[in-house]
Scaffold this active site. Structure first.
Site, PDB file in Angstrom:
ATOM      1  N   ALA A  99       0.823  -1.221   0.000  1.00  0.00           N
ATOM      2  CA  ALA A  99       0.000   0.000   0.000  1.00  0.00           C
ATOM      3  C   ALA A  99       0.860   1.276   0.000  1.00  0.00           C
ATOM      4  O   ALA A  99       1.960   1.253   0.558  1.00  0.00           O
ATOM      5  CB  ALA A  99      -0.900  -0.017   1.233  1.00  0.00           C
TER       6      ALA A  99
ATOM      7  N   LYS B 205       3.487   0.596  -6.805  1.00  0.00           N
ATOM      8  CA  LYS B 205       4.256  -0.475  -7.468  1.00  0.00           C
ATOM      9  C   LYS B 205       3.352  -1.642  -7.838  1.00  0.00           C
ATOM     10  O   LYS B 205       3.611  -2.353  -8.808  1.00  0.00           O
ATOM     11  CB  LYS B 205       5.426  -0.905  -6.583  1.00  0.00           C
TER      12      LYS B 205
ATOM     13  N   ASP C  41      -0.637  -5.620   2.990  1.00  0.00           N
ATOM     14  CA  ASP C  41      -0.161  -4.505   3.816  1.00  0.00           C
ATOM     15  C   ASP C  41      -0.824  -4.627   5.179  1.00  0.00           C
ATOM     16  O   ASP C  41      -1.941  -5.117   5.297  1.00  0.00           O
ATOM     17  CB  ASP C  41      -0.495  -3.150   3.198  1.00  0.00           C
TER      18      ASP C  41
ATOM     19  N   ASP D 203      -0.157  -8.696   8.655  1.00  0.00           N
ATOM     20  CA  ASP D 203       1.244  -8.432   8.969  1.00  0.00           C
ATOM     21  C   ASP D 203       2.077  -9.487   8.251  1.00  0.00           C
ATOM     22  O   ASP D 203       1.951 -10.688   8.528  1.00  0.00           O
ATOM     23  CB  ASP D 203       1.440  -8.521  10.487  1.00  0.00           C
TER      24      ASP D 203
ATOM     25  N   ASP E 251       9.118  -4.063  -0.921  1.00  0.00           N
ATOM     26  CA  ASP E 251       9.339  -2.613  -0.817  1.00  0.00           C
ATOM     27  C   ASP E 251       9.226  -2.293   0.671  1.00  0.00           C
ATOM     28  O   ASP E 251       8.182  -1.859   1.156  1.00  0.00           O
ATOM     29  CB  ASP E 251       8.264  -1.902  -1.648  1.00  0.00           C
TER      30      ASP E 251
ATOM     31  N   CYS F 189      13.345   3.360   0.373  1.00  0.00           N
ATOM     32  CA  CYS F 189      13.595   4.752  -0.032  1.00  0.00           C
ATOM     33  C   CYS F 189      14.516   5.380   1.010  1.00  0.00           C
ATOM     34  O   CYS F 189      14.139   6.279   1.764  1.00  0.00           O
ATOM     35  CB  CYS F 189      12.323   5.542  -0.263  1.00  0.00           C
TER      36      CYS F 189
HETATM   37  C1  LIG Z   1       7.450   1.831   1.487  1.00  0.00           C
HETATM   38  S1  LIG Z   1       5.789   1.623   1.919  1.00  0.00           S
HETATM   39  C2  LIG Z   1       5.161   0.726   0.540  1.00  0.00           C
HETATM   40  C3  LIG Z   1       4.879   1.557  -0.668  1.00  0.00           C
HETATM   41  C4  LIG Z   1       4.210   0.741  -1.767  1.00  0.00           C
HETATM   42  N1  LIG Z   1       5.007  -0.406  -2.150  1.00  0.00           N
HETATM   43  C5  LIG Z   1       3.944   1.582  -2.993  1.00  0.00           C
HETATM   44  O1  LIG Z   1       4.693   1.516  -3.963  1.00  0.00           O
HETATM   45  O2  LIG Z   1       2.925   2.308  -2.982  1.00  0.00           O
HETATM   46  C6  LIG Z   1       5.917   0.371   3.123  1.00  0.00           C
HETATM   47  C7  LIG Z   1       4.588  -0.247   3.522  1.00  0.00           C
HETATM   48  O3  LIG Z   1       4.869  -1.328   4.402  1.00  0.00           O
HETATM   49  C8  LIG Z   1       3.753  -1.490   5.235  1.00  0.00           C
HETATM   50  N2  LIG Z   1       4.170  -2.360   6.349  1.00  0.00           N
HETATM   51  C9  LIG Z   1       4.971  -2.051   7.401  1.00  0.00           C
HETATM   52  N3  LIG Z   1       5.145  -3.126   8.184  1.00  0.00           N
HETATM   53  C10 LIG Z   1       4.437  -4.140   7.604  1.00  0.00           C
HETATM   54  C11 LIG Z   1       4.225  -5.502   7.953  1.00  0.00           C
HETATM   55  N4  LIG Z   1       4.768  -6.037   9.041  1.00  0.00           N
HETATM   56  N5  LIG Z   1       3.448  -6.261   7.141  1.00  0.00           N
HETATM   57  C12 LIG Z   1       2.884  -5.732   6.034  1.00  0.00           C
HETATM   58  N6  LIG Z   1       3.049  -4.448   5.678  1.00  0.00           N
HETATM   59  C13 LIG Z   1       3.817  -3.666   6.443  1.00  0.00           C
HETATM   60  C14 LIG Z   1       3.380  -0.080   5.608  1.00  0.00           C
HETATM   61  O4  LIG Z   1       2.039   0.000   6.042  1.00  0.00           O
HETATM   62  C15 LIG Z   1       3.622   0.640   4.275  1.00  0.00           C
HETATM   63  O5  LIG Z   1       2.422   0.734   3.561  1.00  0.00           O
END
Ligand SMILES: C[S@@+](CC[C@H](N)C(=O)[O-])C[C@H]1O[C@@H](n2cnc3c(N)ncnc32)[C@H](O)[C@@H]1O
Length: 389
Positions: free
Chosen positions: A213, A217, A234, A261, A277, A330
């Site tokens: 999310a 991507k 996500d 998670d 990501d 990033c």
């Molecule tokens: C860098 S952002 C992703 C951006 C996304 N790939 C995009 O291109 O729009 C990282 C994401 O990891 C999610 N996140 C963090 N810890 C997580 C977990 N344990 N399991 C799943 N998602 C997680 C966050 O909610 C966040 O949306």
């Protein structure tokens, strides 16, 4: 640009932003949604870009126990006096005074008037080195052969950020323009757009987007691999709603969103292509979010690095033999990038680093790396891994 004076509501909002920053409560830049965006974003940018220098100057004018409200008002006022010449000085002073109450008014008034009358002498002391926190300077200074190159790097961070759109049907980056067609374009950083395309994967049947999310991507994966079955996970409920909106808006029929998670979720399948990501410090986004550099420190970088290793371990356990894993963050900090890749390669004898198949314009040959002085987009690190039997 909107005319000065800025409407009271927005001035107060900037003040509250600074206040929450000084209280250590600021989480993110919440300045995306205002109709006065252009104008107050300008003040917001100049304030956070020069926060270090402004604090350095203010320290010499203030006693130790200055109330936090005065510091916030003085910071905003000083940024306008020193770095925003199109705002009249009297307006910068008066409006900053109006932000505080009682005795604080005379303090803010006196200090800002002195700063305004000493402006020239103050600006003679300016150096880009003041604009960044010590931990950041310490991390980067030794990466350059000389001071001049280091300062060029720091100045490149202060350059005006460039915003891009993804043209969804063609997967082409387009410079941002107002009132774009939301069914056709998706706002997305130019370097971020390249990450899912780093490696040409041959007919992947199952794709996993681990941290998907809001879905920039995922959109690219879905359009690039329309025959694949894509799982987009996500753990954030709010962000998953944005992902679902994107799935609907761009008719991404091959994507299944899952709220979970990634580290806990029990998968009963493996994947041919995984995009990780990963959550990161976001220090690669400081050109667009100059507050980030002040909200993070060495401890955060090391903490994120540990979490990212856990994500990598789990992602590799879900990868089919000869599958492809793209890992991206990033952030340009080595702990979140190359150190994590080295950790994985040393740990698993059957995991190899692959060269990206798209042309790289990067300093490094074996992975994707977009430091600020070499790129107009956000600072990313990404690497392609594969696993053999
Ligand atoms: C860098 S952002 C992703 C951006 C996304 N790939 C995009 O291109 O729009 C990282 C994401 O990891 C999610 N996140 C963090 N810890 C997580 C977990 N344990 N399991 C799943 N998602 C997680 C966050 O909610 C966040 O949306």
């Amino acid at each position: 640009m909107n005319k000065w004076p800025m409407p009271d509501k927005n001035r107060r909002r900037l003040f509250n932003l600074l206040l929450s920053f000084f209280k250590g409560e600021l989480k993110e830049d919440f300045f995306h949604d205002s109709p006065y965006r252009k104008f107050y974003r300008k003040i917001y940018f100049e304030t956070f870009k020069h926060l270090g220098f402004i604090q350095y100057i203010l320290t010499s004018y203030l006693k130790k126990e200055t109330p936090i409200e005065s510091i916030a008002a003085l910071t905003l006022g000083t940024a306008q006096i020193l770095f925003l010449s199109d705002i009249p000085e009297y307006a910068a002073v008066n409006e900053s005074v109006n932000l505080v109450k009682g005795k604080q008014k005379s303090l803010v008034n006196a200090v800002l008037r002195r700063i305004a009358s000493n402006k020239e002498a103050i600006l003679k002391q300016y150096s880009i080195l003041y604009d960044f926190p010590e931990y950041f300077i310490d991390r980067w200074k030794n990466k350059f052969n000389n001071q001049e190159d280091f300062e060029k790097f720091l100045k490149s961070i202060h350059e005006k950020p460039e915003y891009y759109l993804l043209e969804v049907d063609t997967l082409k980056p387009t410079p941002y323009f107002e009132d774009f067609d939301k069914k056709r374009y998706y706002p997305m950083d130019i370097n971020s757009q390249r990450i899912p395309l780093l490696y040409e994967v041959k007919n992947p049947q199952k794709i996993l987007d681990c941290c998907a999310a809001p879905g920039g991507k995922t959109i690219i994966l879905s359009k690039k691999y329309p025959e694949s079955k894509i799982t987009a996970m996500d753990k954030s409920r709010e962000r998953l709603i944005l992902l679902k909106n994107n799935i609907k808006n761009f008719s991404l029929e091959n994507v299944t969103p899952i709220l979970a998670d990634f580290l806990d979720y029990k998968f009963n399948e493996k994947f041919d292509f995984i995009l990780l990501d990963a959550p990161c410090t976001s220090l690669g986004t400081i050109r667009k979010h100059p507050e980030v550099v002040w909200l993070k420190n060495d401890k955060d970088i090391n903490k994120m690095s540990k979490i990212q290793k856990r994500f990598l371990d789990k992602a590799l356990s879900l990868l089919n033999n000869n599958g492809i894993l793209i890992y991206s963050v990033c952030s340009l900090e080595k702990e979140e990038g190359i150190n994590n890749i080295n950790y994985i390669i040393n740990k698993y004898k059957n995991v190899k680093l692959l060269k990206p198949t798209i042309p790289l314009n990067s300093e490094e040959k074996d992975f994707f790396y977009t430091p600020f002085h070499l790129s107009k987009g956000d600072g990313f690190f990404a690497a392609v891994l594969t696993k053999t039997e």
